[in-house]
Scaffold this motif. Structure first.
Motif, PDB file in Angstrom:
ATOM      1  N   ARG A   2     -76.016   0.942  79.650  1.00 37.15           N
ATOM      2  CA  ARG A   2     -75.850   2.259  79.936  1.00 37.15           C
ATOM      3  C   ARG A   2     -76.637   2.437  81.362  1.00 37.15           C
ATOM      4  O   ARG A   2     -77.719   2.730  81.185  1.00 37.15           O
ATOM      5  N   ARG A  82     -72.001  11.984  75.367  1.00 36.28           N
ATOM      6  CA  ARG A  82     -73.406  12.007  74.658  1.00 36.28           C
ATOM      7  C   ARG A  82     -73.000  11.399  73.051  1.00 36.28           C
ATOM      8  O   ARG A  82     -73.734  11.495  72.141  1.00 36.28           O
ATOM      9  N   ARG A  83     -71.719  10.885  72.826  1.00 39.56           N
ATOM     10  CA  ARG A  83     -71.200  10.495  71.679  1.00 39.56           C
ATOM     11  C   ARG A  83     -72.192   9.215  71.031  1.00 39.56           C
ATOM     12  O   ARG A  83     -72.437   8.224  71.980  1.00 39.56           O
ATOM     13  N   GLY A  84     -72.565   9.358  69.988  1.00 36.75           N
ATOM     14  CA  GLY A  84     -73.241   8.374  69.298  1.00 36.75           C
ATOM     15  C   GLY A  84     -74.722   8.414  69.373  1.00 36.75           C
ATOM     16  O   GLY A  84     -75.227   7.782  68.752  1.00 36.75           O
ATOM     17  N   VAL A 177     -78.550   4.929  70.325  1.00 37.14           N
ATOM     18  CA  VAL A 177     -77.171   4.855  69.828  1.00 37.14           C
ATOM     19  C   VAL A 177     -77.412   4.766  68.185  1.00 37.14           C
ATOM     20  O   VAL A 177     -77.978   3.793  67.704  1.00 37.14           O
ATOM     21  N   GLY A 179     -74.657   6.140  65.975  1.00 34.67           N
ATOM     22  CA  GLY A 179     -73.577   6.136  65.392  1.00 34.67           C
ATOM     23  C   GLY A 179     -72.254   6.223  66.630  1.00 34.67           C
ATOM     24  O   GLY A 179     -72.535   5.788  67.670  1.00 34.67           O
ATOM     25  N   ARG A 180     -71.325   6.850  66.031  1.00 31.00           N
ATOM     26  CA  ARG A 180     -70.172   7.074  66.859  1.00 31.00           C
ATOM     27  C   ARG A 180     -69.658   8.465  67.133  1.00 31.00           C
ATOM     28  O   ARG A 180     -69.055   8.660  67.946  1.00 31.00           O
ATOM     29  N   GLU A 181     -70.099   9.192  66.506  1.00 34.95           N
ATOM     30  CA  GLU A 181     -69.638  10.711  66.455  1.00 34.95           C
ATOM     31  C   GLU A 181     -70.571  11.339  67.722  1.00 34.95           C
ATOM     32  O   GLU A 181     -71.590  11.056  68.056  1.00 34.95           O
TER      33      GLU A 181
END
Length: 189
Positions: A2, A82-84, A177, A179-181
């Motif tokens: 990132r 901003r996922r995860g 990080v 998760g994936r949500e």
């Protein structure tokens, strides 16, 4: 990885910023203002965020403000939707006489409440008021909530340095990080 590299060139400044949220705290900073360089180094080192800044300009206010714009925009770009991510982070950091609380919410909404309780007009080679302005500008351009509260302290250098260290640690927690949500009951940030 990132990472993001941004350049902002105006009639007043020329700023290049590179950040790596998954770094080791490697920092290379050159703004022309030693105390500000020291604060950015503290943020990166304690947040384990790699930061490179090369900045030149006409006035300290313009340079420091534009660095805040660039670092904030780079953070926002890297985080995308901003996922995860954990989204929120905080830290309470002592530095000698100073004790500072910092909390962040990478919500996509810009807000800052910064109480540094500085007594002097200058800290080393920068104006005290530009440090608060930098933090506010960083939060606005990074689109996150930032709360900084000096709980106690006498020495302005210690208060500001503890704030930058705590901000680095709080950001590191928030960008993890986990998760994936998208971390929101709305499903979007």
């Amino acid at each position: 990885m990132r990472t993001c590299t941004l350049r902002r060139k105006t009639q007043e400044t020329d700023i290049t910023v590179k950040i790596n949220l998954d770094g080791s705290g490697r920092v290379q900073v050159s703004t022309g203002f030693k105390f500000f360089d020291h604060m950015l180094s503290s943020l990166g080192k304690h947040g384990r965020i790699d930061i490179e800044v090369k900045a030149t300009g006409d006035l300290s206010h313009h340079v420091i403000e534009d660095v805040g714009i660039c670092i904030g925009q780079a953070l926002d770009k890297v985080l995308a939707d901003r996922r995860g991510i954990a989204r929120m982070g905080d830290a309470v950091i002592p530095m000698d006489d100073a004790l500072v609380l910092v909390a962040v919410d990478l919500s996509g909404r810009a807000y800052s409440d910064i109480s540094l309780k500085l007594r002097k007009k200058r800290i080393e080679d920068v104006s005290s008021d530009i440090l608060k302005h930098f933090l506010d500008t960083f939060a606005k351009n990074g689109r996150f909530n930032l709360h900084i509260m000096v709980l106690k302290g006498e020495n302005d250098h210690h208060k500001v340095e503890a704030a930058f260290k705590a901000l680095g640690i709080a950001l590191k927690k928030a960008v993890q990080v986990v998760g994936r949500e998208v971390p929101s009951t709305k499903g979007v940030l």
